[in-house]
Write a protein that holds these residues in place. Structure first.
Motif, mmCIF file in Angstrom:
data_model
loop_
_atom_site.group_PDB
_atom_site.id
_atom_site.type_symbol
_atom_site.label_atom_id
_atom_site.label_comp_id
_atom_site.label_asym_id
_atom_site.label_seq_id
_atom_site.Cartn_x
_atom_site.Cartn_y
_atom_site.Cartn_z
ATOM 1 N N MET A 68 0.810 -1.204 0.000
ATOM 2 C CA MET A 68 0.000 0.000 0.000
ATOM 3 C C MET A 68 0.853 1.269 0.000
ATOM 4 O O MET A 68 0.337 2.362 -0.192
ATOM 5 C CB MET A 68 -0.935 0.002 1.211
ATOM 6 N N SER A 69 2.162 1.122 0.242
ATOM 7 C CA SER A 69 3.041 2.288 0.212
ATOM 8 C C SER A 69 3.395 2.687 -1.207
ATOM 9 O O SER A 69 3.922 3.782 -1.430
ATOM 10 C CB SER A 69 4.330 2.000 1.002
ATOM 11 N N VAL A 70 3.163 1.796 -2.157
ATOM 12 C CA VAL A 70 3.427 2.118 -3.555
ATOM 13 C C VAL A 70 2.101 2.417 -4.250
ATOM 14 O O VAL A 70 1.038 2.177 -3.724
ATOM 15 C CB VAL A 70 4.154 0.951 -4.275
ATOM 16 N N GLY A 71 2.209 2.968 -5.423
ATOM 17 C CA GLY A 71 1.001 3.159 -6.224
ATOM 18 C C GLY A 71 0.223 4.413 -5.909
ATOM 19 O O GLY A 71 -0.980 4.472 -6.182
ATOM 20 N N GLY A 72 0.851 5.427 -5.313
ATOM 21 C CA GLY A 72 0.170 6.702 -5.142
ATOM 22 C C GLY A 72 -0.725 6.817 -3.936
ATOM 23 O O GLY A 72 -1.445 7.814 -3.795
ATOM 24 N N LEU A 73 -0.695 5.825 -3.024
ATOM 25 C CA LEU A 73 -1.577 5.891 -1.867
ATOM 26 C C LEU A 73 -1.217 7.052 -0.955
ATOM 27 O O LEU A 73 -2.103 7.736 -0.421
ATOM 28 C CB LEU A 73 -1.518 4.577 -1.086
ATOM 29 N N SER A 74 0.086 7.315 -0.746
ATOM 30 C CA SER A 74 0.485 8.380 0.168
ATOM 31 C C SER A 74 -0.031 9.732 -0.306
ATOM 32 O O SER A 74 -0.502 10.547 0.501
ATOM 33 C CB SER A 74 2.011 8.412 0.314
ATOM 34 N N GLN A 75 0.028 9.991 -1.633
ATOM 35 C CA GLN A 75 -0.494 11.259 -2.150
ATOM 36 C C GLN A 75 -1.977 11.389 -1.882
ATOM 37 O O GLN A 75 -2.473 12.466 -1.524
ATOM 38 C CB GLN A 75 -0.236 11.368 -3.655
ATOM 39 N N ARG A 76 -2.707 10.299 -2.023
ATOM 40 C CA ARG A 76 -4.155 10.336 -1.802
ATOM 41 C C ARG A 76 -4.482 10.614 -0.338
ATOM 42 O O ARG A 76 -5.398 11.381 -0.022
ATOM 43 C CB ARG A 76 -4.777 9.009 -2.244
ATOM 44 N N ILE A 77 -3.731 9.979 0.564
ATOM 45 C CA ILE A 77 -3.991 10.164 1.988
ATOM 46 C C ILE A 77 -3.683 11.598 2.415
ATOM 47 O O ILE A 77 -4.454 12.244 3.130
ATOM 48 C CB ILE A 77 -3.161 9.158 2.816
ATOM 49 N N VAL A 78 -2.537 12.118 1.985
ATOM 50 C CA VAL A 78 -2.152 13.480 2.347
ATOM 51 C C VAL A 78 -3.161 14.483 1.787
ATOM 52 O O VAL A 78 -3.564 15.437 2.475
ATOM 53 C CB VAL A 78 -0.733 13.795 1.843
ATOM 54 N N HIS A 79 -3.589 14.278 0.552
ATOM 55 C CA HIS A 79 -4.567 15.191 -0.062
ATOM 56 C C HIS A 79 -5.884 15.175 0.712
ATOM 57 O O HIS A 79 -6.457 16.239 1.002
ATOM 58 C CB HIS A 79 -4.799 14.785 -1.513
ATOM 59 N N PHE A 80 -6.349 13.986 1.085
ATOM 60 C CA PHE A 80 -7.609 13.886 1.808
ATOM 61 C C PHE A 80 -7.488 14.518 3.199
ATOM 62 O O PHE A 80 -8.385 15.249 3.651
ATOM 63 C CB PHE A 80 -8.032 12.423 1.932
ATOM 64 N N ALA A 81 -6.369 14.259 3.892
ATOM 65 C CA ALA A 81 -6.173 14.858 5.214
ATOM 66 C C ALA A 81 -6.134 16.378 5.126
ATOM 67 O O ALA A 81 -6.679 17.079 5.993
ATOM 68 C CB ALA A 81 -4.881 14.323 5.838
ATOM 69 N N ASN A 82 -5.516 16.891 4.085
ATOM 70 C CA ASN A 82 -5.441 18.345 3.927
ATOM 71 C C ASN A 82 -6.810 18.943 3.641
ATOM 72 O O ASN A 82 -7.126 20.053 4.095
ATOM 73 C CB ASN A 82 -4.470 18.696 2.799
ATOM 74 N N LEU A 83 -7.648 18.228 2.905
ATOM 75 C CA LEU A 83 -9.010 18.692 2.674
ATOM 76 C C LEU A 83 -9.788 18.789 3.984
ATOM 77 O O LEU A 83 -10.623 19.682 4.173
ATOM 78 C CB LEU A 83 -9.734 17.751 1.716
ATOM 79 N N LEU A 84 -9.500 17.870 4.924
ATOM 80 C CA LEU A 84 -10.232 17.843 6.189
ATOM 81 C C LEU A 84 -9.793 18.956 7.137
ATOM 82 O O LEU A 84 -10.632 19.597 7.778
ATOM 83 C CB LEU A 84 -10.038 16.492 6.874
ATOM 84 N N VAL A 85 -8.482 19.201 7.242
ATOM 85 C CA VAL A 85 -7.994 20.107 8.289
ATOM 86 C C VAL A 85 -7.231 21.314 7.758
ATOM 87 O O VAL A 85 -6.853 22.190 8.545
ATOM 88 C CB VAL A 85 -7.087 19.339 9.288
ATOM 89 N N GLY A 86 -7.020 21.392 6.451
ATOM 90 C CA GLY A 86 -6.237 22.493 5.895
ATOM 91 C C GLY A 86 -6.876 23.854 6.074
ATOM 92 O O GLY A 86 -6.192 24.874 6.029
ATOM 93 N N ARG A 87 -8.172 23.892 6.312
ATOM 94 C CA ARG A 87 -8.883 25.172 6.462
ATOM 95 C C ARG A 87 -8.569 25.865 7.798
ATOM 96 O O ARG A 87 -8.855 27.051 7.962
ATOM 97 C CB ARG A 87 -10.389 24.917 6.375
ATOM 98 N N PHE A 88 -8.005 25.117 8.760
ATOM 99 C CA PHE A 88 -7.760 25.669 10.096
ATOM 100 C C PHE A 88 -6.367 26.296 10.167
ATOM 101 O O PHE A 88 -5.493 26.002 9.359
ATOM 102 C CB PHE A 88 -7.889 24.577 11.157
ATOM 103 N N VAL A 117 4.945 10.737 3.996
ATOM 104 C CA VAL A 117 4.302 12.009 4.316
ATOM 105 C C VAL A 117 5.277 13.172 4.120
ATOM 106 O O VAL A 117 4.935 14.215 3.559
ATOM 107 C CB VAL A 117 3.754 11.991 5.760
ATOM 108 N N GLY A 118 6.521 12.987 4.579
ATOM 109 C CA GLY A 118 7.497 14.067 4.492
ATOM 110 C C GLY A 118 7.860 14.435 3.072
ATOM 111 O O GLY A 118 8.063 15.621 2.761
ATOM 112 N N GLY A 119 7.938 13.440 2.194
ATOM 113 C CA GLY A 119 8.284 13.735 0.811
ATOM 114 C C GLY A 119 7.292 14.659 0.135
ATOM 115 O O GLY A 119 7.647 15.426 -0.772
ATOM 116 N N LEU A 120 6.046 14.626 0.601
ATOM 117 C CA LEU A 120 5.006 15.471 0.009
ATOM 118 C C LEU A 120 4.823 16.783 0.778
ATOM 119 O O LEU A 120 4.678 17.855 0.186
ATOM 120 C CB LEU A 120 3.682 14.710 -0.016
ATOM 121 N N LEU A 121 4.839 16.697 2.111
ATOM 122 C CA LEU A 121 4.454 17.856 2.908
ATOM 123 C C LEU A 121 5.611 18.780 3.264
ATOM 124 O O LEU A 121 5.392 19.980 3.469
ATOM 125 C CB LEU A 121 3.766 17.396 4.198
ATOM 126 N N TYR A 122 6.818 18.267 3.371
ATOM 127 C CA TYR A 122 7.926 19.152 3.755
ATOM 128 C C TYR A 122 8.112 20.301 2.755
ATOM 129 O O TYR A 122 8.159 21.473 3.159
ATOM 130 C CB TYR A 122 9.222 18.363 3.914
#
Length: 426
Positions: A68-88, A117-122
């Protein structure tokens, strides 16, 4: 003989010898020089240490996390988490915490969570105006959630060496992980306000729905695992096997962002990681047998209990000891070396072994980003533009916060125990 063993063990650990060599090698040398017991028993204990049904879950969960670490899952998780809490206020740093919880529930690995997570968010946090040390610090600290949120390989190791229920430990890990993550959030908000970082524009309901739909297949892993276990459909080991099939189908047939060759290499990497974990567990079995047969475990337990039999004092001693050891050893190694001893002491003073497992796991998580040898510090140094010293500076405030969370978890057992008590009836 015991003195020879202790000296050899300390020397080998200081010299940086692999854990399995330090454990089994010191036992064999001590027995060879001071005992008439055949050395063949060491080999027998190595295999006996792996002959446990619960340990079969480890290779399956490692493979699930790798798939599950391959295939773009990390990008999907980070994007969804940011949609939930990025407004704060502090939304992007809170995204690092929340996405680490999501990803940890899939990978079960702290270093893998830091990389994904760090590769995308840092880079994104640096662009948004967060300082370099804080940006990498929140990623390093949040990545340690990977071994607290179930399914946790470290908790399976604890269960294997103590006999505690894996299912109950997983339930305790939920409460412990949520508390641990929640303690980081106020600091994230304060830093964002101090640095003048603006929150993102709130997403529309359609954007939220699309983000959830895109990440749902990956986030289904913990649902399948935990739902199956507590629904009585299968055991934790069977749940691990089912999670592999689920992860393979999602990676190969739904996300389809990796070739079959890349998926096969992922399986090879998972097999290598499994071998590293299993050989440490085998050596730990030799150590446990040696300590028990020579009465060392009981002697140490009695020595500790002679200082105090107050559970609060014992827990303080345990926490200080494991925090110091965690500066040099990883969480799994701490479990195989110290958990049997602390389990024995805890039982004698009335500490719940499930609660003890949760506390030891959080201790191990803190050790993952504690200088000088916290593994997450070195993993973060592999990210672009991050030095080891920058990673250490960024981690220091979060170490203090994590220790505060550890104290809350230690002395408020209901935080970790309410779910196990609710599911298993106390």
């Amino acid at each position: 003989m015991v003195t020879t063993f202790l000296i050899l063990l300390v020397v080998l650990l200081i010299l940086g010898a692999p854990i399995f060599i330090a454990l089994s090698g010191s036992v064999m040398t001590a027995m060879g020089t001071g005992s008439h017991v055949p050395l063949a028993i060491v080999i027998e204990r190595l295999f006996a240490g792996l002959d446990k049904f619960s340990l079969m879950a480890i290779p399956f969960f490692i493979l699930t996390g790798s798939l599950m670490s391959v295939g773009g899952l990390s990008q999907r998780i980070v994007h969804f988490a940011n949609l939930l809490v990025g407004r704060f206020t502090g939304g992007l740093s809170i995204t690092a915490v929340s996405s680490s919880m999501f990803f940890g529930a899939i990978s079960g690995s702290s270093p893998a969570t830091v990389v994904a997570v760090g590769g995308l968010l840092y880079p994104a946090m640096r662009r948004d105006g967060y300082s370099g040390p804080f940006s990498i610090g929140v990623i390093i600290a949040s990545g340690s959630l990977g071994i607290i949120i179930p399914p946790s390989i470290v908790m399976i190791v604890y269960a294997a060496v103590t006999g505690v229920s894996v299912g109950a430990l997983f339930m305790a890990g939920i409460g412990a992980g949520v508390l641990y993550a929640a303690c980081f959030i106020p600091y994230c908000v304060w830093r964002a306000r101090r640095d003048g970082v603006k929150p993102m524009t709130p997403p529309t309901l359609r954007e939220l729905w699309l983000g959830l739909k895109d990440a749902a297949w990956g986030l289904g892993v913990p649902v399948v695992v935990l739902g199956g276990i507590y629904g009585g459909v299968f055991t934790p080991t069977e749940a691990a096997a089912v999670s592999v099939i689920y992860a393979l189908l999602v990676s190969a047939l739904i996300y389809r962002e990796k070739t079959l060759g890349q998926l096969f290499r992922t399986m090879i990497d998972a097999a290598t990681t499994t071998a590293q974990v299993m050989i440490i567990l085998a050596a730990a079995s030799v150590l446990a047998w040696f300590l028990t047969s020579n009465g060392l475990a009981v002697a140490v337990a009695n020595a500790v209990l002679s200082l105090s039999e107050n559970p609060y004092h014992i827990f303080l001693l345990i926490n200080v000891t494991v925090l110091i050891v965690g500066m040099f050893l990883d969480a799994a190694s701490i479990m195989v070396i110290l958990a049997p001893l602390f389990y024995t002491i805890g039982i004698k003073v009335g500490i719940d072994p499930v609660h003890l497992g949760a506390v030891l796991t959080v201790n191990g998580a803190i050790g993952m980003f504690t200088p000088p040898f916290g593994l997450n510090l070195f993993v973060a140094s592999s990210l672009g533009g991050v030095s080891y010293l920058q990673a250490v500076r960024g981690s220091l405030p979060f170490i203090g916060i994590a220790i505060a969370a550890l104290l809350l978890l230690t002395y408020l057992p209901a935080v970790s125990m309410w779910l196990p008590n609710a599911v298993y009836g106390g």
